[in-house]
Write an enzyme that holds these catalytic residues in place. Structure first.
Site, PDB file in Angstrom:
ATOM      1  N   CYS A 188      -6.251   7.937  88.556  1.00  0.00           N
ATOM      2  CA  CYS A 188      -6.641   7.130  87.176  1.00  0.00           C
ATOM      3  C   CYS A 188      -6.570   8.420  86.423  1.00  0.00           C
ATOM      4  CB  CYS A 188      -8.269   6.180  87.505  1.00  0.00           C
ATOM      5  SG  CYS A 188      -8.098   5.598  89.000  1.00  0.00           S
TER       6      CYS A 188
ATOM      7  N   HIS B 270      -4.148  -2.057  99.303  1.00  0.00           N
ATOM      8  CA  HIS B 270      -3.041  -1.073  99.483  1.00  0.00           C
ATOM      9  C   HIS B 270      -2.911   0.364  99.139  1.00  0.00           C
ATOM     10  CE1 HIS B 270      -3.462   1.264  95.538  1.00  0.00           C
ATOM     11  NE2 HIS B 270      -4.525   0.148  95.187  1.00  0.00           N
TER      12      HIS B 270
HETATM   13  C1  LIG Z   1     -11.956   5.614  95.974  1.00  0.00           C
HETATM   14  C2  LIG Z   1     -11.579   4.489  95.648  1.00  0.00           C
HETATM   15  N1  LIG Z   1     -12.408   3.172  95.812  1.00  0.00           N
HETATM   16  C3  LIG Z   1     -11.296   2.675  94.728  1.00  0.00           C
HETATM   17  C4  LIG Z   1      -9.996   2.354  94.744  1.00  0.00           C
HETATM   18  C5  LIG Z   1      -9.870   1.790  93.591  1.00  0.00           C
HETATM   19  O1  LIG Z   1      -8.559   1.060  94.469  1.00  0.00           O
HETATM   20  P1  LIG Z   1      -7.858  -0.292  93.619  1.00  0.00           P
HETATM   21  O2  LIG Z   1      -6.871   0.062  93.250  1.00  0.00           O
HETATM   22  O3  LIG Z   1      -7.734  -1.483  94.718  1.00  0.00           O
HETATM   23  O4  LIG Z   1      -8.566  -1.077  92.601  1.00  0.00           O
HETATM   24  C6  LIG Z   1      -9.428   4.184  94.603  1.00  0.00           C
HETATM   25  C7  LIG Z   1      -7.656   4.021  94.422  1.00  0.00           C
HETATM   26  O5  LIG Z   1      -7.930   4.478  93.692  1.00  0.00           O
HETATM   27  C8  LIG Z   1      -9.946   5.009  95.519  1.00  0.00           C
HETATM   28  O6  LIG Z   1      -9.198   5.892  96.105  1.00  0.00           O
END
Ligand SMILES: Cc1ncc(COP(=O)(O)O)c(C=O)c1O
Length: 383
Positions: free
Chosen positions: A330, A208
């Site tokens: 987050c 996404h």
């Molecule tokens: C650098 C990074 N790693 C990991 C994630 C987590 O990804 P996912 O939403 O596919 O679990 C994100 C998303 O916010 C991200 O920006």
């Protein structure tokens, strides 16, 4: 720029998520409707058809990063891929080795994985970042011991857009026989990445963030890299990640990767032009604004700006027609001040005056002109 010439609200939070590209949706649709087979059903054509589509998608993911399709494992997203990489590889090397190195500015899912490894008895070292957001390669090399299993350094930072020196990091890791993992959720499909050339052994990918669907991602795992699966069950994904795959989501990720590969230069030019225009307009209008992280080593679609003297939550609330954020989706949900900006050396009041503006494939010049004027006016009112 008047409200009449732009479509409101304007979405400028491309690091949190991206809109689904309509070409991706078109590729997915048959697998949400008539082509409903289980890709692991080996006894009939419904299963074969779904399996064939998953295989094509796996090749599309592999092609984008210079990997072999047998090195791509589908997951639910980068959170799962990061957990799998860090925990699975550390477990596979324990007890002979017990040390992991990562960076203070990593995504929360990498840092939380590292913290849970520490609770289990592993030793984790956390690299600092400099005022540009980059790690120091000498510090990295000095941290390595004969117990070091893995180094995990993200490719493009989700909060400040800084690009780490992946190839040099990979070279140092391999010199010391250490596995190199990179969380490339914000980099894949946006900047050229080649796992062989950059000495990357393991890479996390998210659907996404690249105009694909939510709930799907991938882990690139170089052939021969030892890993303990986190999910046990039917033995799907070469026994490394059990659970029935969703062909629609896999096709969506594959198609998003193929489109990103095809459009990478075009997207990059478009986003760079808009980013430069927004930055120069804001700098002209507000001389107290500054950009966080390196100006050169960055993905241009991510501008993290500090507007001294302004509270970013008030600014965001006042910008009703423009969706921007304070940083990681987050961390912002938890309303904690950004640890990434703190690691960069910003003080509390500067952190509280910072916003992230994300520009992407669907952003227009009108969106940028409207936003620049709107931000300048709103910041001036708040000062
Ligand atoms: C650098 C990074 N790693 C990991 C994630 C987590 O990804 P996912 O939403 O596919 O679990 C994100 C998303 O916010 C991200 O920006």
């Amino acid at each position: 720029m008047t409200e009449k010439t732009v479509n409101l609200p304007i979405y400028l939070d491309y690091q949190a998520t991206t809109p689904l590209d309509e070409r991706v949706l078109k590729a997915m649709m048959p697998f949400l409707t008539e082509k409903f087979g289980n890709p692991h059903s080996v006894e009939h054509r419904f299963g074969w058809e779904a399996e064939a589509a998953v295989d094509v998608a796996r090749k599309q993911v592999a092609d984008l990063i210079g990997a072999d399709e047998k090195e791509v494992i589908f997951t639910s997203g980068a959170t799962e891929s990061n957990n799998m990489a860090i925990k699975g590889i550390a477990f596979a090397n324990y007890p002979q080795k017990n040390h992991v190195i990562t960076v203070k500015s990593e995504h929360e899912c990498v840092l939380a994985s590292a913290r849970s490894m520490e609770k289990m008895g592993f030793v984790v070292s956390y690299l600092d970042i400099d005022k540009d957001g980059l790690i120091n390669l000498d510090q990295l090399e000095a941290m390595m011991t004969d117990k070091t299993i893995l180094v995990s350094v993200m490719a493009v930072n989700n909060e400040i857009g800084v690009i780490q020196e992946l190839k040099a990091i990979g070279r140092i890791c391999h010199k010391h026989g250490v596995i190199f993992h990179t969380d490339a959720a914000q980099a894949v499909g946006k900047i050229p990445l080649d796992v062989r050339e950059m000495h990357i052994d393991v890479m996390s990918i998210s659907g996404h963030k690249i105009y694909g669907p939510k709930g799907v991602g991938a882990l690139y795992l170089k052939k021969g890299t030892g890993i303990i699966p986190l999910f046990d069950g039917g033995g799907q994904e070469m026994g490394l990640r059990s659970g029935t795959l969703s062909p629609a989501l896999c096709v969506g990720l594959g198609s998003a990767c193929a489109i990103s590969q095809m459009d990478m230069d075009k997207d990059f030019k478009h986003i760079s032009t808009l980013s430069a225009a927004l930055l120069s307009k804001i700098r002209e209008g507000l001389n107290s604004a500054f950009l966080n992280g390196s100006e050169d080593m960055r993905y241009p679609g991510n501008l993290n700006l500090t507007f001294r003297g302004v509270k970013s939550d008030l600014l965001i609330a006042d910008l009703k027609d423009v969706a921007i954020s304070t940083g990681s989706a987050c961390s912002s949900a938890k309303h904690k001040p950004s640890y990434v900006l703190a690691a960069l050396g910003l003080d509390k009041s500067e952190i509280e005056a910072s916003v992230r503006i994300g520009i992407g494939r669907m952003t227009t010049e009108d969106d940028i002109n409207y936003t620049a004027d709107y931000i300048i006016k709103t910041v001036q009112n708040l000062l």
